[in-house]
Design an enzyme around this catalytic site. Sequence first.
Site, PDB file in Angstrom:
ATOM      1  CB  SER A  72       5.049  -1.862  11.989  1.00 22.62           C
ATOM      2  OG  SER A  72       4.658  -0.520  12.231  1.00 22.62           O
ATOM      3  CD  GLU A  84      -3.037   5.490   6.791  1.00 21.06           C
ATOM      4  OE1 GLU A  84      -3.017   5.562   5.555  1.00 21.06           O
ATOM      5  OE2 GLU A  84      -2.125   4.950   7.459  1.00 21.06           O
ATOM      6  CD  GLU A 104      -3.650  -2.297   7.255  1.00 26.61           C
ATOM      7  OE1 GLU A 104      -2.601  -2.594   6.693  1.00 26.61           O
ATOM      8  OE2 GLU A 104      -4.185  -1.171   7.143  1.00 26.61           O
ATOM      9  N   GLY A 147       2.764  -1.135   4.242  1.00 26.64           N
ATOM     10  CA  GLY A 147       2.865   0.289   3.913  1.00 26.64           C
ATOM     11  C   GLY A 147       4.306   0.671   3.636  1.00 26.64           C
ATOM     12  N   GLY A 148       4.930   1.313   4.615  1.00 31.37           N
ATOM     13  CA  GLY A 148       6.267   1.882   4.455  1.00 31.37           C
ATOM     14  C   GLY A 148       7.279   0.965   3.786  1.00 31.37           C
ATOM     15  CG  HIS A 164      -5.933   2.050   5.201  1.00 31.95           C
ATOM     16  ND1 HIS A 164      -5.487   2.936   6.156  1.00 31.95           N
ATOM     17  CD2 HIS A 164      -4.932   1.149   5.019  1.00 31.95           C
ATOM     18  CE1 HIS A 164      -4.253   2.583   6.514  1.00 31.95           C
ATOM     19  NE2 HIS A 164      -3.900   1.508   5.844  1.00 31.95           N
ATOM     20  CG  ASN A 169      -1.724   1.255   1.376  1.00 30.36           C
ATOM     21  OD1 ASN A 169      -1.747   2.080   0.464  1.00 30.36           O
ATOM     22  ND2 ASN A 169      -2.388   1.426   2.506  1.00 30.36           N
ATOM     23  CD1 TRP A 170       3.450   1.165  -3.077  1.00 32.40           C
ATOM     24  CD2 TRP A 170       3.338   2.470  -4.909  1.00 32.40           C
ATOM     25  NE1 TRP A 170       4.153   0.539  -4.085  1.00 32.40           N
ATOM     26  CE2 TRP A 170       4.096   1.307  -5.216  1.00 32.40           C
ATOM     27  CE3 TRP A 170       3.134   3.422  -5.901  1.00 32.40           C
ATOM     28  CZ2 TRP A 170       4.650   1.096  -6.491  1.00 32.40           C
ATOM     29  CZ3 TRP A 170       3.682   3.212  -7.170  1.00 32.40           C
ATOM     30  CH2 TRP A 170       4.429   2.060  -7.447  1.00 32.40           C
ATOM     31  CE  LYS A 171      -0.238   3.144   4.877  1.00 33.12           C
ATOM     32  NZ  LYS A 171      -0.231   3.234   6.326  1.00 33.12           N
ATOM     33  N   GLY A 183       2.416   2.249  10.864  1.00 32.46           N
ATOM     34  CA  GLY A 183       3.401   3.330  10.733  1.00 32.46           C
ATOM     35  C   GLY A 183       4.076   3.687  12.042  1.00 32.46           C
TER      36      GLY A 183
HETATM   37  P1  13P Z   1       2.895   0.366   7.659  1.00 31.81           P
HETATM   38  O1  13P Z   1       3.379  -0.948   7.076  1.00 31.81           O
HETATM   39  O2  13P Z   1       3.635   1.550   7.146  1.00 31.81           O
HETATM   40  O3  13P Z   1       2.800   0.288   9.153  1.00 31.81           O
HETATM   41  O4  13P Z   1       1.399   0.552   7.116  1.00 31.81           O
HETATM   42  C1  13P Z   1       0.510  -0.475   7.247  1.00 31.81           C
HETATM   43  C2  13P Z   1      -0.692  -0.137   6.464  1.00 31.81           C
HETATM   44  O5  13P Z   1      -1.463   0.720   6.841  1.00 31.81           O
HETATM   45  C3  13P Z   1      -0.914  -0.850   5.195  1.00 31.81           C
HETATM   46  O6  13P Z   1      -2.165  -0.577   4.696  1.00 31.81           O
END
Ligand code: 13P
Length: 248
Positions: free
Chosen positions: A209, A96, A165, A230-231, A94, A9-11, A171
Site C-alpha cells: 500500500s 501471493e 512486504e 502494486g496498485g 512474492h 508490480n503490475w500483478k 492491497g
Molecule cells: P499494493 O501496493 O497494491 O499494496 O501491492 C504491494 C505489492 O504486493 C507489490 O508487490
Amino acid sequence: MRSKLMVGNWKMNGSLMANASLLADVLAGMADVQCRAAVCVPAVYLAQVQTLLAGSAMGLGAQDLSAHEAGAYTGEVSADMLRDFAVRYCIIGHSERRQYHAESDVTVAIKAQRALAAGITPIVCVGESLAEREAGQTEAVVKRQLAAVIHANGHCISEIVVAYEPVWAIGTGLTATPEQAQAVHAVLRAQLQAATAHADRVSILYGGSMNPANAASLLAQPDVDGGLIGGASLKAPDFLSMLKAASR
Ligand code: 13P
C-alpha cells in the site's frame, strides 16, 4: 549511497492497449526522475513492454520464473527466456506466490539462484502475515525467509534486491509506519551484513500500500532504499509522483 529503486508490480493486470497508454504517460513524465525505476509485467507482455521502454530509463522486470532450467514443465517460463527479452529484474517469492502457489523458502531460494545465473536481479520478497506480527514473530519469519536465499546463493547475495512486504499491508490500504518498516529493514540489513562484506550495496525495498501520500516518509528511513508498488503503479500520475519522491 544507494540510489533509490522504485519498481511497479503490475500483478495480473493490463492489456495491450492499457499497457501502451500507461507507459506513454509514465515515460512522458520521467524528465525529472533521478531514481532507478522498473516495471514488472505479466510474462505475455514482456515483448510489447520491451519495445515500449526501448531507449528509456525505465527497466523491464518479470514477476516470477521457473525453478527449473528448461524442459518438460508445461506453463513455466525460464530465466533464460526472460533474458531473451532483456529482463533486468524478476520478483521472486512474492507473498501471493507463496500463498496461492505454495512456494516454499527453498523454492524461492532456487528461483533466486536461477535469476542470478541468467544475469537477472532477483527482487526477493519477504514478509509476515498479520497473525505472525500479532504473535511477535515478524523478525523470525523474515529472517527465516531471507536465510534460505542467503544459504543457496553464497557470495552472490550482494547482487540481490530484497523487498520487505508485510502481507497485511498488501492491497489493504494499511501501510507499515515508517518506523515499523525501518525496524524490519534494519534486521534484514544486519542479516545481510553477517553474510557479505557488501551488504551496503543491497537495496531493501518496502512494499504494501505504498502511495503518493506515504512514499516520502517511508523513503526517508535510512534502510528503505525504494519501493515495490502494486496498485498505485497502475496509475501514471501516482507512480510518477512516487518516482519523484524517490528522486529527492
Ligand atoms: P499494493 O501496493 O497494491 O499494496 O501491492 C504491494 C505489492 O504486493 C507489490 O508487490
